[in-house]
Design a protein around this motif. Structure first.
Motif, PDB file in Angstrom:
ATOM      1  N   GLN A 168      35.613  31.236  43.314  1.00 55.94           N
ATOM      2  CA  GLN A 168      36.367  30.212  42.592  1.00 55.94           C
ATOM      3  C   GLN A 168      37.849  30.233  42.970  1.00 55.94           C
ATOM      4  OE1 GLN A 168      35.387  31.284  38.553  1.00 55.94           O
ATOM      5  NE2 GLN A 168      33.619  29.924  38.482  1.00 55.94           N
ATOM      6  N   GLY A 169      38.218  31.137  43.871  1.00 61.22           N
ATOM      7  CA  GLY A 169      39.603  31.208  44.317  1.00 61.22           C
ATOM      8  C   GLY A 169      40.551  31.696  43.241  1.00 61.22           C
ATOM      9  N   ARG A 170      40.106  32.653  42.441  1.00 61.70           N
ATOM     10  CA  ARG A 170      40.939  33.160  41.352  1.00 61.70           C
ATOM     11  C   ARG A 170      41.732  34.392  41.810  1.00 61.70           C
ATOM     12  NH1 ARG A 170      36.909  33.466  36.392  1.00 61.70           N
ATOM     13  NH2 ARG A 170      38.832  33.959  35.247  1.00 61.70           N
ATOM     14  N   PRO A 171      42.824  34.742  41.115  1.00 62.58           N
ATOM     15  CA  PRO A 171      43.746  35.796  41.588  1.00 62.58           C
ATOM     16  C   PRO A 171      43.107  37.180  41.633  1.00 62.58           C
ATOM     17  CG  PRO A 171      44.813  34.374  39.963  1.00 62.58           C
ATOM     18  CD  PRO A 171      43.360  34.033  39.938  1.00 62.58           C
ATOM     19  N   ILE A 172      43.400  37.905  42.713  1.00 64.12           N
ATOM     20  CA  ILE A 172      42.825  39.232  42.929  1.00 64.12           C
ATOM     21  C   ILE A 172      43.893  40.182  43.451  1.00 64.12           C
ATOM     22  CG2 ILE A 172      41.165  40.578  44.293  1.00 64.12           C
ATOM     23  CD1 ILE A 172      39.450  38.032  44.432  1.00 64.12           C
ATOM     24  N   VAL A 173      43.900  41.394  42.904  1.00 62.77           N
ATOM     25  CA  VAL A 173      44.700  42.495  43.441  1.00 62.77           C
ATOM     26  C   VAL A 173      43.734  43.631  43.762  1.00 62.77           C
ATOM     27  CG1 VAL A 173      46.472  44.233  42.961  1.00 62.77           C
ATOM     28  CG2 VAL A 173      46.784  41.873  42.166  1.00 62.77           C
ATOM     29  N   GLY A 174      43.683  44.030  45.023  1.00 61.78           N
ATOM     30  CA  GLY A 174      42.800  45.119  45.449  1.00 61.78           C
ATOM     31  C   GLY A 174      43.590  46.369  45.768  1.00 61.78           C
ATOM     32  N   ASN A 177      54.684  43.644  40.938  1.00 58.57           N
ATOM     33  CA  ASN A 177      55.081  42.425  41.666  1.00 58.57           C
ATOM     34  C   ASN A 177      53.862  41.664  42.165  1.00 58.57           C
ATOM     35  OD1 ASN A 177      57.754  43.162  41.317  1.00 58.57           O
ATOM     36  ND2 ASN A 177      58.047  43.863  43.419  1.00 58.57           N
ATOM     37  N   ALA A 178      52.863  42.411  42.627  1.00 58.52           N
ATOM     38  CA  ALA A 178      51.652  41.781  43.155  1.00 58.52           C
ATOM     39  C   ALA A 178      50.899  41.025  42.071  1.00 58.52           C
ATOM     40  CB  ALA A 178      50.750  42.832  43.795  1.00 58.52           C
ATOM     41  N   VAL A 179      50.767  41.639  40.899  1.00 52.22           N
ATOM     42  CA  VAL A 179      50.088  40.972  39.790  1.00 52.22           C
ATOM     43  C   VAL A 179      50.797  39.672  39.435  1.00 52.22           C
ATOM     44  CG1 VAL A 179      49.547  41.142  37.329  1.00 52.22           C
ATOM     45  CG2 VAL A 179      49.047  43.069  38.849  1.00 52.22           C
ATOM     46  N   LEU A 180      52.124  39.727  39.343  1.00 47.83           N
ATOM     47  CA  LEU A 180      52.895  38.539  38.992  1.00 47.83           C
ATOM     48  C   LEU A 180      52.798  37.476  40.085  1.00 47.83           C
ATOM     49  CD1 LEU A 180      56.075  40.256  37.492  1.00 47.83           C
ATOM     50  CD2 LEU A 180      54.120  39.288  36.258  1.00 47.83           C
ATOM     51  N   TRP A 181      52.805  37.929  41.336  1.00 45.53           N
ATOM     52  CA  TRP A 181      52.755  36.981  42.454  1.00 45.53           C
ATOM     53  C   TRP A 181      51.425  36.243  42.518  1.00 45.53           C
ATOM     54  CZ3 TRP A 181      49.780  36.736  46.975  1.00 45.53           C
ATOM     55  CH2 TRP A 181      50.215  35.767  47.892  1.00 45.53           C
ATOM     56  N   VAL A 182      50.319  36.961  42.332  1.00 43.97           N
ATOM     57  CA  VAL A 182      49.013  36.308  42.498  1.00 43.97           C
ATOM     58  C   VAL A 182      48.781  35.240  41.418  1.00 43.97           C
ATOM     59  CG1 VAL A 182      47.933  38.213  43.738  1.00 43.97           C
ATOM     60  CG2 VAL A 182      47.702  38.080  41.233  1.00 43.97           C
ATOM     61  N   VAL A 183      49.461  35.369  40.275  1.00 49.54           N
ATOM     62  CA  VAL A 183      49.320  34.321  39.242  1.00 49.54           C
ATOM     63  C   VAL A 183      50.457  33.310  39.300  1.00 49.54           C
ATOM     64  CG1 VAL A 183      47.927  35.665  37.657  1.00 49.54           C
ATOM     65  CG2 VAL A 183      50.400  35.786  37.492  1.00 49.54           C
ATOM     66  N   GLY A 184      51.349  33.465  40.270  1.00 49.40           N
ATOM     67  CA  GLY A 184      52.394  32.480  40.462  1.00 49.40           C
ATOM     68  C   GLY A 184      53.570  32.590  39.528  1.00 49.40           C
ATOM     69  N   VAL A 185      53.804  33.786  38.967  1.00 45.62           N
ATOM     70  CA  VAL A 185      54.943  33.987  38.062  1.00 45.62           C
ATOM     71  C   VAL A 185      56.175  34.376  38.871  1.00 45.62           C
ATOM     72  CG1 VAL A 185      55.856  35.380  36.178  1.00 45.62           C
ATOM     73  CG2 VAL A 185      53.453  34.647  36.164  1.00 45.62           C
TER      74      VAL A 185
END
Length: 206
Positions: A75-81, A198-206
């Motif tokens: 579904q193209g949803r945000p991911i941090v691995g 930073n990665a978490v915020l970036w993947v959701v566009g914050v």
């Protein structure tokens, strides 16, 4: 947060990160902790999550729950691995190439400290805000070559090799971040915790 990387004490490490990011931002985190590789735990919670952080290793999830994980990704949803997310689920190892844009091929030997350096072209990327070069005690993963549509952020360097250790990409319109860092000691490094934040915020566009 999916936890199930027992070699790296992911429960403890993600608990550290959970405390860190919840103190810094208005974010509520839930850890879904697998107890073994054969723990067929429900992943129902990911249906309603805003960001999925994956820190598991070769979990033998099958059937409906694996389909649920695949559906989230497709579904193209945000991911941090994190670290072993490159081989998160034994029955869908293509997650690494198809979603993360990686190319996991095992790792170099343990022992040498890995120098982690910002790629010059990546300076100014939001994920690197407040980040400087750092070191990691974790063995260097073999990731070369990563997908052409990735944006490389960090390289890991030892006397033996240089490998990509953090990058971003877009999957079906959704943002993805992956780092092969994630040794226990990394989670005691404020710069690494900030990188993940930073990665978490970036993947959701914050």
């Amino acid at each position: 947060m999916l936890s199930g990387s027992f070699e790296y004490d992911s429960d403890d490490s993600l608990a550290i990160f959970k405390d860190h990011i919840e103190r810094a931002h208005k974010i509520d985190c839930t850890i879904v902790a697998f107890q073994s590789e054969d723990d067929h735990r429900s992943l129902e919670l990911i249906d309603d999550t805003d960001v999925l952080m994956v820190f598991t290793r070769r979990i033998n999830t099958i059937g409906l729950e694996l389909d649920r994980f695949k559906r989230y990704c497709q579904q193209g949803r945000p991911i941090v691995g994190v670290r072993t997310a490159s081989h998160a689920f034994q029955n869908w190892l293509d997650f690494d190439r198809e979603i993360l844009g990686g190319n996991y091929g095992n790792h170099y030997g343990e022992g040498p400290t890995v120098g982690v350096q910002i790629v010059p072209e990546a300076y100014g990327h939001p994920v690197l805000k407040g980040i400087t070069d750092l070191e990691s005690k974790g063995s260097l993963y073999r990731n070369t070559p990563i997908a052409d549509d990735t944006t490389l952020l960090l390289n890991g360097i030892t006397d033996e090799a240089s490998e990509p250790v953090a990058w971003t990409r877009t999957n079906l319109g959704g943002r993805v971040f992956y780092t092969s860092l994630g040794h226990q000691n990394d989670f005691r490094n404020d710069r690494f915790l900030r990188l993940l934040t930073n990665a978490v915020l970036w993947v959701v566009g914050v």
